[in-house]
Design an enzyme around this catalytic site. Sequence first.
Site, short mmCIF file in Angstrom:
data_model
loop_
_atom_site.label_atom_id
_atom_site.label_comp_id
_atom_site.label_asym_id
_atom_site.label_seq_id
_atom_site.Cartn_x
_atom_site.Cartn_y
_atom_site.Cartn_z
N GLU A 1 3.95 1.29 14.09
CA GLU A 1 3.31 -0.01 14.38
C GLU A 1 2.01 0.20 15.17
OE1 GLU A 1 3.78 -2.63 13.03
OE2 GLU A 1 5.81 -2.61 12.26
N ASP B 1 -14.85 -4.84 -23.15
CA ASP B 1 -13.75 -4.98 -22.18
C ASP B 1 -12.56 -5.59 -22.93
OD1 ASP B 1 -12.04 -5.36 -20.09
OD2 ASP B 1 -13.18 -6.98 -19.15
N GLU C 1 -13.94 0.00 -22.18
CA GLU C 1 -13.16 0.06 -20.95
C GLU C 1 -11.70 0.41 -21.27
OE1 GLU C 1 -11.85 -3.04 -17.53
OE2 GLU C 1 -13.98 -3.06 -18.07
N ASP D 1 -14.63 -12.56 -18.29
CA ASP D 1 -14.64 -11.34 -19.11
C ASP D 1 -16.01 -11.08 -19.72
OD1 ASP D 1 -11.66 -11.23 -18.89
OD2 ASP D 1 -11.84 -13.06 -20.07
#
Length: 663
Positions: free
Chosen positions: A302, A455, A526, A640
């Site tokens: 932590e 893409d 891609e 896109d």
Amino acid sequence: MLRSCDIDAIQKAYQSIIWKHEQDVKISSTFPNSAIFCQKRFIILTPELGFTHAYCRHVKPLYLFCDRQRHVKSKIAICDPLNCALSKLKFTAIIEKNTEVQYQKHLELQTSFYRNPMFLQIEKFIQDFQRWICGDFENTNKKERIKLEPFQKSILIHIIFFISVTKLPTLANHVLDYLKYKFDIEFINESSVNILKQKASVFLVPRRHGKTWFMIPVICFLLKNLEGISIGYVAHQKHVSHFVMKDVEFKCRRFFPQKNITCQDNVITIEHETIKSTALFASCYNTHSIRGQSFNLLIVDESHFIKKDAFSTILGFLPQSSTKIIFISSTNSGNHSTSFLTKLSNSPFEMLTVVSYVCEDHVHILNDRGNATTCACYRLHKPKFISINADVKKTADLFLEGAFKHEIMGGSLCNVVNDTLITEQGLIEFDLFRYSTISKQIIPFLGKELYIYIDPAYTINRRASGTGVAAIGTYGDQYIIYGMEHYFLESLLSNSDASIAECASHMILAVLELHPFFTELKIIIEGNSNQSSAVKIACILKQTISVIRYKHITFFHTLDQSQIAQPFYLLGREKRLAVEYFISNFNSGYIKASQELISFTIKITYDPIEYVIEQIKNLHQININEHVTYNAKKQTCSDDLLISIIMAIYMCHEGKQTSFKEI
């Protein structure tokens, strides 16, 4: 008198003491007497192959097989026909007499590694950890296999890699090869191995994922197997460090009852034959106890809640070359004071590992969509005791606004910047001012290379994402858009690879029909979603375009895990640079569209430029832990097509000629 079972136990213990530093190494000791005819400076020696040419090192499957068999104790099974065929092979014997002596010396050097006492201790640690995962240390009849999360495996690998290298510096290469084999990570490159060997590593993980729980068996098995190791554990509260200490003591006594274990003054000690292994437990309110220590491993639990005064003491161990510091904490982001470790994302060393349910590109979805609880592009493997749904989100936010995103999801400090990125003047100029690219006056000044970025998207959900295709050329310092497509699959039953390739090829051929002056096509596909599909699309495009139009076609290639260049492109952190380059050029008027722009998928009644302008208007900046990213997605509009245009322009700007190859 001794019972027979006692005799067997005593004999087994006696044998283990006698052969403690010996191991049955399965490296073949038979000299492979086969001659090789080349200059001596090109000859290398391998236990399994004997004397070979140096180029054999570049045959990865061969050396990978040799390394694997070196670590496996059982002999490999060869089918009878292959064994018979191999036995008929005859090799020319080596004439020089001293070659066998050289081979035996090399073999002895290899086998000495497996007999090294420290290596045997490391191997025993790994074996005990494997047994614990299989449930062998539990007394119950029903053994349940423990399933580790990826971040827990990563912590274990970080620890054992660093300790192995510091304990066996002269045999570092051998032990790293062995560890990569044991953890089945032989595919990682040298830069990744260097990250594992770093002196400090930071892990930020959401709550209730077993951070502290996992460190307890790690400490136990390190104390039991590595003689003389010194471990430090620092927690943010005294009761936490005390609980971990008692749990480590309890498990050590239960797992290793034959060991001499003591717990005194917050130190657990396991005595070995000549030296002790110790683990010291402290809280951040009493860090004086860790001053002057020489830890091999320092665990800071932590870390976000450790006092600043204590943190300076902990950082004092950074110069110590033999100390590995592991910082572990929750991904709390409601307050900057308890999320300062996220600043390490800008570190030149890749020391920060963040486990989150939502990626940086989709973190805004938690705000935009009321019931969103997961990331669209991540497949979350969460423990069975973790349940996250819309009800959990609503309940957490009712108690405390933003608690779900900050405290449960492990979301980073995220701010959507509403500052205007695209100027109104830039949008008007892009819409109204278009070049006629078939004019004879302008053709001599247009670039002869056409960049096409694809893409792919394998879905029919028009609300999610579609395939973006963009064709970009140059005009001096300006970029011209010749074609664009935003394609959605008609049906999941159709061949998605062929459909996407057909859509892209129609656009490319139409552009070439109107602009025959292009001499070279550079295609970027891609492969983040599906690399094999990207390769198929590339092959179909090559075949389709080259049959109709003879042009020099090259594809962007990326090395896969086998270091073989494949025709796909993996989009990574350069996306931010590409967007920023696009914004600066768009606002400066350097991005234009052709009057003869080609698009078959955007409606005839809809101007393609107006269509892409709607996506450009949605472009916004997101700040996450001082990390900047960009997004143009909205609930009713995907990005896109815009991403394809941005990346095509960026690839056209970058060039990267060496990455473009024929297929």
